[in-house]
Design a protein around this motif. Structure first.
Motif, mmCIF file in Angstrom:
data_model
loop_
_atom_site.group_PDB
_atom_site.id
_atom_site.type_symbol
_atom_site.label_atom_id
_atom_site.label_comp_id
_atom_site.label_asym_id
_atom_site.label_seq_id
_atom_site.Cartn_x
_atom_site.Cartn_y
_atom_site.Cartn_z
ATOM 1 N N VAL A 434 2.149 72.430 33.547
ATOM 2 C CA VAL A 434 2.749 71.337 33.100
ATOM 3 C C VAL A 434 4.225 71.506 33.496
ATOM 4 C CG1 VAL A 434 3.154 69.244 31.744
ATOM 5 C CG2 VAL A 434 1.124 70.493 31.732
ATOM 6 N N THR A 435 5.053 70.837 34.218
ATOM 7 C CA THR A 435 6.495 71.002 34.663
ATOM 8 C C THR A 435 7.179 69.847 34.000
ATOM 9 O OG1 THR A 435 6.284 72.631 36.401
ATOM 10 C CG2 THR A 435 8.205 71.557 36.096
ATOM 11 N N ILE A 436 7.976 70.106 33.228
ATOM 12 C CA ILE A 436 9.074 69.061 32.548
ATOM 13 C C ILE A 436 10.478 69.458 33.125
ATOM 14 C CG2 ILE A 436 9.978 68.009 30.535
ATOM 15 C CD1 ILE A 436 6.764 67.937 30.381
ATOM 16 N N LEU A 437 10.927 68.205 33.949
ATOM 17 C CA LEU A 437 12.366 68.196 34.385
ATOM 18 C C LEU A 437 13.250 67.321 33.429
ATOM 19 C CD1 LEU A 437 11.545 67.988 38.250
ATOM 20 C CD2 LEU A 437 11.961 69.973 36.837
ATOM 21 N N GLY A 438 14.145 67.858 32.880
ATOM 22 C CA GLY A 438 15.304 67.126 32.224
ATOM 23 C C GLY A 438 16.711 67.144 32.913
ATOM 24 N N GLN A 439 17.015 65.778 33.107
ATOM 25 C CA GLN A 439 18.398 65.553 33.687
ATOM 26 C C GLN A 439 19.466 65.772 32.544
ATOM 27 O OE1 GLN A 439 19.718 65.401 37.213
ATOM 28 N NE2 GLN A 439 21.295 65.800 36.010
ATOM 29 N N VAL A 440 20.286 66.647 32.452
ATOM 30 C CA VAL A 440 21.347 67.022 31.763
ATOM 31 C C VAL A 440 22.721 66.275 32.166
ATOM 32 C CG1 VAL A 440 22.772 68.408 30.171
ATOM 33 C CG2 VAL A 440 20.397 69.001 30.847
ATOM 34 N N MET A 441 23.212 65.461 31.366
ATOM 35 C CA MET A 441 24.484 64.895 31.524
ATOM 36 C C MET A 441 25.340 64.852 30.498
ATOM 37 S SD MET A 441 23.868 63.584 35.025
ATOM 38 C CE MET A 441 24.714 62.196 35.134
ATOM 39 N N GLU A 442 26.766 65.080 30.922
ATOM 40 C CA GLU A 442 27.832 65.004 29.657
ATOM 41 C C GLU A 442 28.202 63.442 29.516
ATOM 42 O OE1 GLU A 442 31.111 64.230 31.267
ATOM 43 O OE2 GLU A 442 31.666 65.939 32.287
ATOM 44 N N GLU A 443 29.275 63.337 28.634
ATOM 45 C CA GLU A 443 29.502 62.051 28.455
ATOM 46 C C GLU A 443 30.012 61.127 29.486
ATOM 47 O OE1 GLU A 443 33.528 62.366 25.976
ATOM 48 O OE2 GLU A 443 32.039 63.139 25.048
ATOM 49 N N ASN A 444 30.794 61.922 30.473
ATOM 50 C CA ASN A 444 31.269 61.058 31.740
ATOM 51 C C ASN A 444 30.177 60.863 32.666
ATOM 52 O OD1 ASN A 444 33.814 60.785 30.157
ATOM 53 N ND2 ASN A 444 34.139 63.148 30.896
ATOM 54 N N ASP A 445 28.999 60.890 32.423
ATOM 55 C CA ASP A 445 27.853 60.686 33.428
ATOM 56 C C ASP A 445 27.916 61.957 34.539
ATOM 57 O OD1 ASP A 445 26.830 58.559 32.037
ATOM 58 O OD2 ASP A 445 28.212 57.133 33.154
ATOM 59 N N LEU A 446 28.461 62.751 34.397
ATOM 60 C CA LEU A 446 28.291 64.063 35.313
ATOM 61 C C LEU A 446 27.468 64.990 35.120
ATOM 62 C CD1 LEU A 446 32.332 64.505 35.513
ATOM 63 C CD2 LEU A 446 30.618 63.387 37.223
ATOM 64 N N PRO A 447 26.763 65.455 35.850
ATOM 65 C CA PRO A 447 25.757 66.614 35.596
ATOM 66 C C PRO A 447 26.196 67.866 35.019
ATOM 67 C CG PRO A 447 25.856 66.238 37.858
ATOM 68 C CD PRO A 447 26.680 64.968 37.450
ATOM 69 N N LEU A 448 25.507 68.689 34.115
ATOM 70 C CA LEU A 448 26.192 69.658 33.564
ATOM 71 C C LEU A 448 25.582 71.068 33.688
ATOM 72 C CD1 LEU A 448 28.453 70.899 31.485
ATOM 73 C CD2 LEU A 448 26.907 70.390 29.883
ATOM 74 N N ALA A 449 25.862 71.897 34.464
ATOM 75 C CA ALA A 449 25.119 73.185 34.654
ATOM 76 C C ALA A 449 25.233 74.150 33.409
ATOM 77 C CB ALA A 449 25.444 73.794 35.922
ATOM 78 N N GLY A 450 24.458 74.957 33.137
ATOM 79 C CA GLY A 450 24.444 76.283 32.339
ATOM 80 C C GLY A 450 24.230 75.730 30.747
ATOM 81 N N ALA A 451 23.573 74.555 30.650
ATOM 82 C CA ALA A 451 23.105 73.923 29.209
ATOM 83 C C ALA A 451 21.647 74.471 28.963
ATOM 84 C CB ALA A 451 23.255 72.492 29.087
ATOM 85 N N THR A 452 21.438 74.882 27.766
ATOM 86 C CA THR A 452 20.178 75.315 27.058
ATOM 87 C C THR A 452 19.440 74.096 26.659
ATOM 88 O OG1 THR A 452 20.992 77.614 27.061
ATOM 89 C CG2 THR A 452 18.781 76.934 25.986
ATOM 90 N N ALA A 475 17.225 70.920 34.050
ATOM 91 C CA ALA A 475 16.563 71.983 33.523
ATOM 92 C C ALA A 475 14.959 71.587 33.739
ATOM 93 C CB ALA A 475 17.048 71.695 31.954
ATOM 94 N N GLU A 476 14.435 72.864 34.053
ATOM 95 C CA GLU A 476 13.081 72.925 34.341
ATOM 96 C C GLU A 476 12.336 73.992 33.438
ATOM 97 O OE1 GLU A 476 10.633 75.052 37.869
ATOM 98 O OE2 GLU A 476 11.829 73.529 38.533
ATOM 99 N N LEU A 477 11.277 73.105 32.815
ATOM 100 C CA LEU A 477 10.490 73.876 31.584
ATOM 101 C C LEU A 477 9.220 73.877 32.165
ATOM 102 C CD1 LEU A 477 13.026 71.895 30.447
ATOM 103 C CD2 LEU A 477 12.490 73.462 28.510
ATOM 104 N N THR A 478 8.324 74.954 31.679
ATOM 105 C CA THR A 478 6.947 74.800 32.054
ATOM 106 C C THR A 478 6.225 75.153 30.845
ATOM 107 O OG1 THR A 478 7.669 75.808 34.338
ATOM 108 C CG2 THR A 478 5.106 75.919 33.669
ATOM 109 N N TRP A 479 5.157 74.376 30.815
ATOM 110 C CA TRP A 479 3.936 74.586 29.689
ATOM 111 C C TRP A 479 2.810 75.050 30.329
ATOM 112 C CZ3 TRP A 479 0.620 70.673 27.155
ATOM 113 C CH2 TRP A 479 -0.106 71.184 26.094
ATOM 114 N N GLN A 480 2.312 76.468 30.187
ATOM 115 C CA GLN A 480 1.196 76.804 30.812
ATOM 116 C C GLN A 480 0.070 76.467 29.955
ATOM 117 O OE1 GLN A 480 2.215 80.959 31.180
ATOM 118 N NE2 GLN A 480 2.920 80.582 33.519
#
Length: 523
Positions: A434-452, A475-480
């Motif tokens: 099961v793959t979970i994709l989460g879109q990380v955005m900072e407060e100015n509605d810009l995507p942020l790389a490197g966030a855990t 961010a891509e997370l997987t539940w096996q």
């Protein structure tokens, strides 16, 4: 070549002090011995630093301005390589002069010389770097309560050299506890004056100190002027001198004062001017004295501060203070300040005077005012250099930006190699990844790389997943999950599940606390 000994060596004691500190073999105890001997004996043979032939090296102004280096004393055959050769560059503090020379060289405006080689240009750059390093060694700033101490670490006045156009000042920025700028004392920037750039005839906004006379503007400089008596005598010699311009308005460029105005003043008065050759009096000199500058000796050499009661107001055989102690004046609600000691070798006011005062009557030098203005405008306007810096108060905690997962979805990958694809779905079979994709955005509605990102799986079973956002902020997370055994036992329990954001960690950011989630079913 040996370094000459000064008659009054204590004038250069601070310069010597800096030099011995720069040498690794000097211990604290030796440093004190050196300084004492230097002050009272006028010369110091340095341990391990003598000339190669055994003669002692004596320290003076050249110790800083012509530091020993490794090189050859001449370009003749058989000349030995020496490690005690004074560097013949007379390094000073004019870090902008190199840019001026290079610009005028490129634009064929150098009156003497020109067509510089790559080696000469590289040497000019190296000289600029040495000048900047020397500026950082010239002064120190310390704060004790509401007192700021500016200490002269040189062997001469701080600042020194040709006084017209040179200045050193304090830029103090006051902030409240939230980090909001309240007041900027000694601010440097656009002053609302535009001039035509001789290079391309474009309008350029001039930069200078915004408020030269502000109550909290602290500028160290020397200003010269013309006395009423001297102005009257000049006009008596040649009446045509009466219309000679003495000063200009720094904003409009209009004539502010002429020599006749000075002659008409009361006896014993004077007027400030940048006419170096005609000036006959010192109107202001608040430059910081060096260590050991004696009142009587300074008076004999005509270098006492103006007014003379500054820096301890010594009398007879006493010494001036070699530092300036300033009482800080924080504005209301100030909790923190950044303090910088700035140096500018050529100010707008000086450039303006040279441009306006040059009437073009001399064929060889008639365009030099305009050429100098062009070079000044196109090389950063002799941008101030930070000599030293410190702070006052408690620095505010920088407010962190907010970050979060603004959308989340579940899905499956299928295919292989280049044909692998992601399909969004909320129906899964036990054994799927099961793959979970989460879109990380900072407060100015810009995507942020490197966030855990941490995702919690809840339902018949639970799990914790962690993944890092990519360059697109995803961010891509997987539940096996586990499929049941042949007899239908074991495996991940089927049922309804929820994937919920439980944390987002990124440098300089704080999680917004929004628990974005997605529901899915495991069959």
């Amino acid at each position: 070549m040996k370094i000459a000994e000064l008659q009054r060596s204590n004038i250069c004691s601070s310069a010597f002090f800096i030099f011995v500190r720069s040498l690794d073999i000097v211990t604290h105890e030796n440093e004190k011995k050196c300084l004492v001997n230097f002050l009272f004996n006028g010369r110091v043979p340095f341990w391990g630093g003598n000339y190669a032939d055994g003669d002692p090296r004596f320290f003076s102004c050249q110790s800083c301005h012509m530091k020993p280096t490794t090189g050859y004393g001449a370009n003749k055959r058989g000349i030995p390589l020496r490690n005690d050769l004074p560097h013949h560059d007379m390094t000073g503090g004019n870090h902008w002069a190199g840019d001026l020379i290079k610009y005028q060289n490129t634009n064929n405006q150098l009156r003497l010389g020109g067509d510089m080689s790559d080696i000469q240009i590289a040497a000019t750059d190296a000289g600029m770097a040495r000048a900047e390093k020397m500026l950082t060694q010239a002064a120190s700033l310390t704060v004790n309560g509401f007192t700021l101490k500016v200490t002269n670490l040189t062997g001469h006045k701080l600042i020194t050299g040709y006084p017209e156009g040179r200045r050193m000042w304090l830029n103090i920025k006051w902030y409240d506890e939230s980090g909001v700028l309240l007041v900027n004392d000694g601010e440097y920037g656009p002053i609302g004056v535009t001039v035509i750039n001789p290079k391309d005839e474009a309008e350029v906004e001039v930069h200078s100190i915004l408020d030269l006379d502000g109550p909290n503007t602290k500028i160290y400089e020397a200003h010269y002027g013309i006395t009423q008596e001297w102005a009257a005598k000049l006009i008596a010699i040649n009446p045509a001198y009466a219309d000679m311009v003495v000063s200009y308005d720094r904003e409009t460029g209009a004539v502010d004062y002429i020599l006749q105005n000075v002659a008409n003043q009361d006896l014993g008065t004077s007027h400030e001017s940048l006419h170096f050759a005609l000036n006959d009096t010192v109107i202001k000199d608040n430059r910081i004295p060096p260590y050991g500058m004696n009142y009587n000796e300074a008076r004999r050499r005509n270098v006492i501060p103006v007014p003379s009661d500054q820096y301890g107001d010594p009398s007879t055989d006493d010494d001036y203070n070699y530092f300036d102690a300033i009482t800080l004046n924080p504005p209301l609600n100030a909790s923190y300040a950044t303090i910088e000691l700035l140096y500018q070798g050529t100010s707008w006011e000086y450039i303006q005077f040279l441009v306006n005062a040059n009437k073009g009557e001399n064929i060889f030098l008639g365009q030099e005012g305009t050429n100098l203005l062009e070079a000044w405008l196109n090389t950063g306007m002799a941008k101030p250099f930070v000599m030293a810096s410190t702070t006052w108060g408690t620095a505010p905690v920088s407010p962190q930006m907010v970050v979060g997962v603004n959308s989340i979805q579940s899905g499956l990958y299928s295919g292989k190699g280049k044909n692998i694809t992601f399909s969004a779905t909320n129906i899964f079979t036990a054994g799927d990844d099961v793959t979970i994709l989460g879109q990380v955005m900072e407060e100015n509605d810009l995507p942020l790389a490197g966030a855990t990102v941490t995702i919690m799986i809840s339902g018949p079973e639970s799990a914790s997943l962690t993944g890092m956002s990519d360059e697109n902020g995803v961010a891509e997370l997987t539940w096996q999950t586990q499929s049941p055994k042949r007899k239908g036992t074991g495996g991940t329990i089927s049922g309804d599940y929820t994937a919920t954001t439980s944390d987002v960690v990124a440098d300089g950011y704080s999680w917004d606390g929004v628990q974005t989630s997605v529901d899915f079913t495991l069959e």
